[in-house]
Design an enzyme around this catalytic site. Sequence first.
Site, PDB file in Angstrom:
ATOM      1  N   ASP A 121      -1.455   8.826  10.443  1.00 64.28           N
ATOM      2  CA  ASP A 121      -2.179   8.210   9.328  1.00 64.28           C
ATOM      3  C   ASP A 121      -3.484   7.555   9.814  1.00 64.28           C
ATOM      4  O   ASP A 121      -3.502   6.902  10.857  1.00 64.28           O
ATOM      5  CB  ASP A 121      -1.265   7.146   8.699  1.00 64.28           C
ATOM      6  CG  ASP A 121      -1.929   6.439   7.537  1.00 64.28           C
ATOM      7  OD1 ASP A 121      -2.229   7.103   6.542  1.00 64.28           O
ATOM      8  OD2 ASP A 121      -2.158   5.212   7.643  1.00 64.28           O
ATOM      9  N   ARG A 128       2.636  12.881  10.855  1.00 63.44           N
ATOM     10  CA  ARG A 128       1.329  12.745  10.221  1.00 63.44           C
ATOM     11  C   ARG A 128       0.726  11.475  10.797  1.00 63.44           C
ATOM     12  O   ARG A 128       1.300  10.382  10.640  1.00 63.44           O
ATOM     13  CB  ARG A 128       1.480  12.617   8.707  1.00 63.44           C
ATOM     14  CG  ARG A 128       0.187  12.282   7.958  1.00 63.44           C
ATOM     15  CD  ARG A 128       0.509  12.084   6.489  1.00 63.44           C
ATOM     16  NE  ARG A 128      -0.647  11.846   5.648  1.00 63.44           N
ATOM     17  CZ  ARG A 128      -1.176  10.656   5.383  1.00 63.44           C
ATOM     18  NH1 ARG A 128      -0.680   9.557   5.949  1.00 63.44           N
ATOM     19  NH2 ARG A 128      -2.200  10.540   4.561  1.00 63.44           N
ATOM     20  N   HIS A 183      -2.446   0.622  11.960  1.00 65.14           N
ATOM     21  CA  HIS A 183      -2.238  -0.787  11.611  1.00 65.14           C
ATOM     22  C   HIS A 183      -0.761  -1.060  11.377  1.00 65.14           C
ATOM     23  O   HIS A 183       0.011  -0.138  11.126  1.00 65.14           O
ATOM     24  CB  HIS A 183      -3.040  -1.152  10.351  1.00 65.14           C
ATOM     25  CG  HIS A 183      -2.974  -0.093   9.289  1.00 65.14           C
ATOM     26  ND1 HIS A 183      -3.919   0.884   9.160  1.00 65.14           N
ATOM     27  CD2 HIS A 183      -2.063   0.165   8.323  1.00 65.14           C
ATOM     28  CE1 HIS A 183      -3.616   1.687   8.162  1.00 65.14           C
ATOM     29  NE2 HIS A 183      -2.484   1.288   7.636  1.00 65.14           N
ATOM     30  N   GLU A 209      -4.523  12.796  10.001  1.00 65.29           N
ATOM     31  CA  GLU A 209      -5.018  12.511   8.656  1.00 65.29           C
ATOM     32  C   GLU A 209      -6.438  11.991   8.835  1.00 65.29           C
ATOM     33  O   GLU A 209      -6.686  10.801   8.983  1.00 65.29           O
ATOM     34  CB  GLU A 209      -4.156  11.465   7.939  1.00 65.29           C
ATOM     35  CG  GLU A 209      -4.466  11.388   6.459  1.00 65.29           C
ATOM     36  CD  GLU A 209      -5.022  10.044   5.977  1.00 65.29           C
ATOM     37  OE1 GLU A 209      -5.495   9.989   4.825  1.00 65.29           O
ATOM     38  OE2 GLU A 209      -4.997   9.056   6.727  1.00 65.29           O
ATOM     39  N   ASP A 233       0.830  -1.209   0.000  1.00 57.99           N
ATOM     40  CA  ASP A 233       0.000   0.000   0.000  1.00 57.99           C
ATOM     41  C   ASP A 233       0.870   1.267   0.000  1.00 57.99           C
ATOM     42  O   ASP A 233       0.677   2.174   0.811  1.00 57.99           O
ATOM     43  CB  ASP A 233      -0.946  -0.017   1.219  1.00 57.99           C
ATOM     44  CG  ASP A 233      -1.958   1.131   1.198  1.00 57.99           C
ATOM     45  OD1 ASP A 233      -2.172   1.722   0.123  1.00 57.99           O
ATOM     46  OD2 ASP A 233      -2.523   1.440   2.272  1.00 57.99           O
ATOM     47  N   HIS A 274      -1.288  12.161  -2.495  1.00 56.87           N
ATOM     48  CA  HIS A 274      -1.013  10.831  -3.059  1.00 56.87           C
ATOM     49  C   HIS A 274      -2.269   9.955  -3.088  1.00 56.87           C
ATOM     50  O   HIS A 274      -2.256   8.887  -3.680  1.00 56.87           O
ATOM     51  CB  HIS A 274       0.084  10.140  -2.235  1.00 56.87           C
ATOM     52  CG  HIS A 274      -0.395   9.761  -0.879  1.00 56.87           C
ATOM     53  ND1 HIS A 274      -0.709  10.699   0.089  1.00 56.87           N
ATOM     54  CD2 HIS A 274      -0.663   8.551  -0.323  1.00 56.87           C
ATOM     55  CE1 HIS A 274      -1.135  10.073   1.171  1.00 56.87           C
ATOM     56  NE2 HIS A 274      -1.112   8.769   0.954  1.00 56.87           N
ATOM     57  N   ASP A 275      -3.346  10.376  -2.405  1.00 51.67           N
ATOM     58  CA  ASP A 275      -4.578   9.583  -2.374  1.00 51.67           C
ATOM     59  C   ASP A 275      -5.586  10.089  -3.403  1.00 51.67           C
ATOM     60  O   ASP A 275      -5.403  11.145  -4.001  1.00 51.67           O
ATOM     61  CB  ASP A 275      -5.189   9.627  -0.967  1.00 51.67           C
ATOM     62  CG  ASP A 275      -4.459   8.700  -0.002  1.00 51.67           C
ATOM     63  OD1 ASP A 275      -3.940   7.658  -0.451  1.00 51.67           O
ATOM     64  OD2 ASP A 275      -4.402   9.024   1.191  1.00 51.67           O
ATOM     65  N   ARG A 322      -4.569   4.593  -7.451  1.00 49.08           N
ATOM     66  CA  ARG A 322      -3.889   5.808  -6.988  1.00 49.08           C
ATOM     67  C   ARG A 322      -2.490   5.954  -7.571  1.00 49.08           C
ATOM     68  O   ARG A 322      -1.905   7.029  -7.522  1.00 49.08           O
ATOM     69  CB  ARG A 322      -3.859   5.831  -5.449  1.00 49.08           C
ATOM     70  CG  ARG A 322      -5.241   5.983  -4.833  1.00 49.08           C
ATOM     71  CD  ARG A 322      -5.211   5.818  -3.333  1.00 49.08           C
ATOM     72  NE  ARG A 322      -4.797   4.466  -2.960  1.00 49.08           N
ATOM     73  CZ  ARG A 322      -4.547   4.079  -1.716  1.00 49.08           C
ATOM     74  NH1 ARG A 322      -4.669   4.929  -0.722  1.00 49.08           N
ATOM     75  NH2 ARG A 322      -4.168   2.845  -1.453  1.00 49.08           N
ATOM     76  N   GLN A 335      -2.914  -5.365   6.181  1.00 49.73           N
ATOM     77  CA  GLN A 335      -2.733  -4.281   7.161  1.00 49.73           C
ATOM     78  C   GLN A 335      -3.627  -4.567   8.361  1.00 49.73           C
ATOM     79  O   GLN A 335      -4.852  -4.419   8.289  1.00 49.73           O
ATOM     80  CB  GLN A 335      -3.107  -2.924   6.520  1.00 49.73           C
ATOM     81  CG  GLN A 335      -2.099  -2.457   5.480  1.00 49.73           C
ATOM     82  CD  GLN A 335      -2.642  -1.375   4.568  1.00 49.73           C
ATOM     83  OE1 GLN A 335      -3.712  -1.548   3.956  1.00 49.73           O
ATOM     84  NE2 GLN A 335      -1.943  -0.276   4.441  1.00 49.73           N
TER      85      GLN A 335
END
Length: 631
Positions: free
Chosen positions: A274, A272, A174, A316, A131, A386-387, A509, A242
């Site tokens: 996540d 960050r 995760h 995030e 990922d 990036h998403d 993505r 994950q």
Amino acid sequence: MNDLSAPKPVEPNPQYATTADTNHPAVGVLRQVLAALYGSNPQFDAWFHTLTQHLDLLRQARPAALRALDAARIQDPQWFTHQSMIGYCAYVDRFAGDLRGVHDRIAHLESLGVRYLHLLPFSKPRAGENDGGFAIADYDAVREDLGTMADFEALASALRARQISVCFDFVLNHVADDHAWARAAQAGDAKAQSYFYTFDDRTLPDQYEKTVGQVFPETAPGNFTWNAAMGKWVWTTFYPYQWDLNYRNPMVFAEIAYTLVRLANHGVEVFRLDSAPFLWKELGTTCLNLPETHLVLQALRAVLAWAAPAVLVKSEAIVPAAQAAAYLGASRPGEPEKCQLAYHGALMAASWVACVERDTSVLRSVIRDTPKPPVHSSWVTYVRCHDDIVWSMLRPQIAQLGGSYEQRMSAVTQYLCGNHPESFARGIPFQTSGNPNAVHGTNGMAASLLGYELPDGHPQRAFALQRFTLMHALAYAFGGMPVLYMGDEFAQTNDYSEAARAATAIDGRWLHRPRWDGERAAQAARPGTTAHAACEVLRRLGRVRAATPAFAAHANPAQIIDLPDAALLVFARGPDHVCVFNFSDQERVFSLSDVGNTRGRQVTDLWTDRAAGSTHMLAPWTFAWLAYTSA
Ligand code: GLC
């Protein structure tokens, strides 16, 4: 078998070794917050004692240069809200080959005014699919081909010397299925299994599934994965590899807190966090944004306030504006602080809707619904990342405006995917399970979504640069720290390389995760090229912003001024600054006195650096940053 709860050994820094300083106010906050989460456990006191003893060792091991930074930031807690703060987000390998390579890009970052560099995850990832690095096998190791922790320390310190703060992507919801904890769990270790949400059968998973949404409904449907080695189901919100961490287990919190401080001591200045909204699960809920999730964040913030006070946390949380705001600072006086930074995803998504619809009603409504950030906190504003562009963040506003969310958003996403005769955009849908009307997310580089892929001579191609400028001007003026996405400064379009096609087939993505394009970067130095024009726009936006204190994140928040013309977005930043954006293919004229107090004042457009007359004309897809000064 390793004792998973045993803290990793720490070498105290003899220069600073003192007796445990647990009288610090942040320790009191930490205790209060953790007691709310874990206080019912009879061993809470002993556990808390061990936690603070170990954190104190880490605190004492903090290098001198970072202690100096701590002292400076304590004096200036607002440093990151300054109008000169501009961020940049990149994958280490795609941007610069490896961590050492990033040194060679510092001058480029400086030329854009960048003072904050978010490096997407570079910790040792899972072997195989991971990922994009978001499946971590070892938090304390760097992905081998990117370098070592020593390389990271050297980079962080070189960046710090140039006043660029490094942001580390901390994937704390995760770990990968080959992380030591997950491996031990698979080997049958009950304690390790308690680090995760595991289930012997489908009874509970089926109940959870009734209320929990899906992040990757197409490629990773469901939130649970059967693990044959354990003979159990395990909670996997994202990809099956994950594994969600179980924060109900205080040992998980402790491990993550230690990891956070160890990483901070390597030179991280911003974390960050996540997937922050997913940290706590509760049957019968969406398992998103739960009060306990906020407690976990408050506790992590208190850990840093004590052990590494220079360091910021950024959530995030890709959720609607009001919910995203709840991640910032303290909402009530006396409440423990949460994150200093949070993404304003809804603003970003709504700006794309305005581009497509030539109508700013959703955007205005998002801005109206955006609470003022608490003191010493700031939004992160952006155009792309990036998403995918996640549309669900706009549900509340679209509901308020009336009409069907599905219908409205399916028209927007179809347009962005080029499925409209007049579309200028070339994106692809994300996770829509083959249903062209489904509206989960949209992928694509900013340039491709804004018209740069159209052939020369196409009437909409001529507007691509204006649209690019307009979208960034909004992110730069709204109030927050704007973060650029790698490649956007050169107006890089979608990645159609063979490698990207293969990756995109698995996860769409990858369409917008391009490698640094050396040719484009060279072009950026040559006037007359696309790359040069885009780069110059961003440089100038940064310069004007840096010279305009009213654009600081902590200055007056954007206040909507409603004009009847739906294509115009108008907001004031305090009494003397008004920003007007024309989201349409036509010229727009408005009267300056309709958007600000002109009496006895002259008005200058800071972007063009020209005096404005009593009426102002905006060419298609352009904007004005108006400053009202006493004549
Ligand atoms: C965040 C990341 C995204 C990743 C997900 C799971 O949303 O931005 O890229 O897939 O978390 O870690």
